[in-house]
Design an enzyme around this catalytic site. Sequence first.
Site, PDB file in Angstrom:
ATOM      1  N   LYS A 105       0.830  -1.215   0.000  1.00 54.10           N
ATOM      2  CA  LYS A 105       0.000   0.000   0.000  1.00 54.10           C
ATOM      3  C   LYS A 105       0.858   1.255   0.000  1.00 54.10           C
ATOM      4  O   LYS A 105       0.626   2.177  -0.778  1.00 54.10           O
ATOM      5  CB  LYS A 105      -0.934   0.016   1.229  1.00 54.10           C
ATOM      6  CG  LYS A 105      -2.032  -1.028   1.210  1.00 54.10           C
ATOM      7  CD  LYS A 105      -3.091  -0.754   2.261  1.00 54.10           C
ATOM      8  CE  LYS A 105      -2.573  -0.743   3.680  1.00 54.10           C
ATOM      9  NZ  LYS A 105      -2.049  -2.043   4.118  1.00 54.10           N
TER      10      LYS A 105
ATOM     11  N   GLU B  21       1.016   6.533  12.194  1.00 55.34           N
ATOM     12  CA  GLU B  21       2.203   5.936  11.583  1.00 55.34           C
ATOM     13  C   GLU B  21       3.205   5.509  12.654  1.00 55.34           C
ATOM     14  O   GLU B  21       3.403   6.200  13.649  1.00 55.34           O
ATOM     15  CB  GLU B  21       2.876   6.944  10.655  1.00 55.34           C
ATOM     16  CG  GLU B  21       2.114   7.237   9.377  1.00 55.34           C
ATOM     17  CD  GLU B  21       2.299   6.162   8.344  1.00 55.34           C
ATOM     18  OE1 GLU B  21       3.437   5.938   7.895  1.00 55.34           O
ATOM     19  OE2 GLU B  21       1.289   5.532   7.984  1.00 55.34           O
ATOM     20  N   ARG B  22       3.854   4.378  12.425  1.00 54.57           N
ATOM     21  CA  ARG B  22       5.003   4.019  13.262  1.00 54.57           C
ATOM     22  C   ARG B  22       6.153   4.959  12.905  1.00 54.57           C
ATOM     23  O   ARG B  22       6.265   5.394  11.764  1.00 54.57           O
ATOM     24  CB  ARG B  22       5.413   2.567  13.012  1.00 54.57           C
ATOM     25  CG  ARG B  22       4.311   1.554  13.306  1.00 54.57           C
ATOM     26  CD  ARG B  22       4.746   0.148  12.882  1.00 54.57           C
ATOM     27  NE  ARG B  22       3.669  -0.797  13.070  1.00 54.57           N
ATOM     28  CZ  ARG B  22       2.729  -1.076  12.167  1.00 54.57           C
ATOM     29  NH1 ARG B  22       2.742  -0.436  11.006  1.00 54.57           N
ATOM     30  NH2 ARG B  22       1.795  -1.961  12.409  1.00 54.57           N
TER      31      ARG B  22
END
Length: 467
Positions: free
Chosen positions: A168, A194-195
């Site tokens: 993705k 988000e990491r």
Amino acid sequence: MDDMPPTSLAHMTLSQVGTITAVHGPVVVVSCDVLPPLHRALCTCLGEEIYLFEVHQHLDATHVRAITLHYTSGLQRGMAVYDTGGPTRVPVSRACLGRVLNAFGEPLDGQAAFPADEFRNIHGSPVALHESVAVGNILQTGIKVIDLLCPFVKGGKTGLFGGAGVGKTVLVMEFMHAIAHLHQGVAVFAGVGERIREAHEVWHEMQKAGVMPQTTMVFGQMDESPGVRFRVGLSALTYAEYLRDSLHKEVLFVMDNVFRFVQAGSEISSLLGRMPATVGYQPTLITEVAELEERILTTRAGAITSVQAVYVPADDMTDPAVSAILSHLDTTVILSRNQASKGIYPAVDPLLSGSKLMDRHLLGERHYTLAEGVREHLARYAELEDIITMLGIEELSAKDRQIVLRARRLQKYLTQPFWVVAGHSGIAGVSVTLEQTLRDVDGFLTGRFDSLDEAHCYMRGSMEEPS
């Protein structure tokens, strides 16, 4: 308030509104003489740290419940709370391009804060109906499988659905590359939950691809308050609206991941004590998704074209969160783990993916007929796969054998090397125009490439180019 950093709240009009009476994780209860309206931004100060809250509930005549937009360590009862005079606002100017920001418009890239032309409310209203413009023409991406089977539309909304590790983020970055290089537009990337590793990788990949100068990145990271993860999408959308209205260019608004936005809303709903609805989701799910999606509009000033990555829990496309997001989309791109396991990249499932705008009048008779021909071949191949596995391709009729062999070549042809991963794959990225793709597909369907080995169709651009 003298020890507050002067830049943090310089645009706000501060007046004390009450005091903190309770802190429950990210939820703060504030006692007020006059109740501030819902969505009003409140703040308090601990040393040089500014803590922002957003009002979500009126408990009674003197108490409100607010969600913190920062960590809550250090907060205690009795601390003075100030009214900022309005909802959460972010600074905007043309200088936001090329920058990495947090949900408040503060820099995360180690550079100084950019000068603001104005401060915009992140809860901005959608454009009036008479000012909006209908979705326009096909927006070519240079990605064969997308342009052929699930085309993007200028001003439309596209969802990329799939699990972890199917590509993705790579596909999202390739779209941003296409908009910057093919259409000379700008992009806004909203990293929701988000990491830190993901954010770091995306930032550096965008720099390597050379599209960062035309991009604004806004991150609300996974370890931040659910209030931040819930509002970072609106902050990023505020930048997209500003760039649309001021630069009058194509704006690609990328959100990764919309499901984490829904999850953050679910966390907040639970913290506020609301009764959960279907499958444990918040009862306000449909409204919250609509508040975000309905602001992604095209006006006479410019277009916002949206690409949204969506995690599908347990691969269930009937999940209430997925269904709520699906109802707003024009194009649906399903990324399949089965495709990825075969080495088919981008791992788009050509039979499940599609667009509401796959119409003869919009696409033209040739494009529509060729796309349907590709789907028919691939669908027939999928039906015959079990028979081929058990009995072999020799047991098929001559007609079915021809369809299967052409479908295999088409499947290989719809792979493509990407610019943004050229450094890892060692294969230079390619961009293929829609006209080239249609010529090639016509050749596959009419038998012009029947003598060609399947390997010569894999990971290349147009068939007219040397392999």
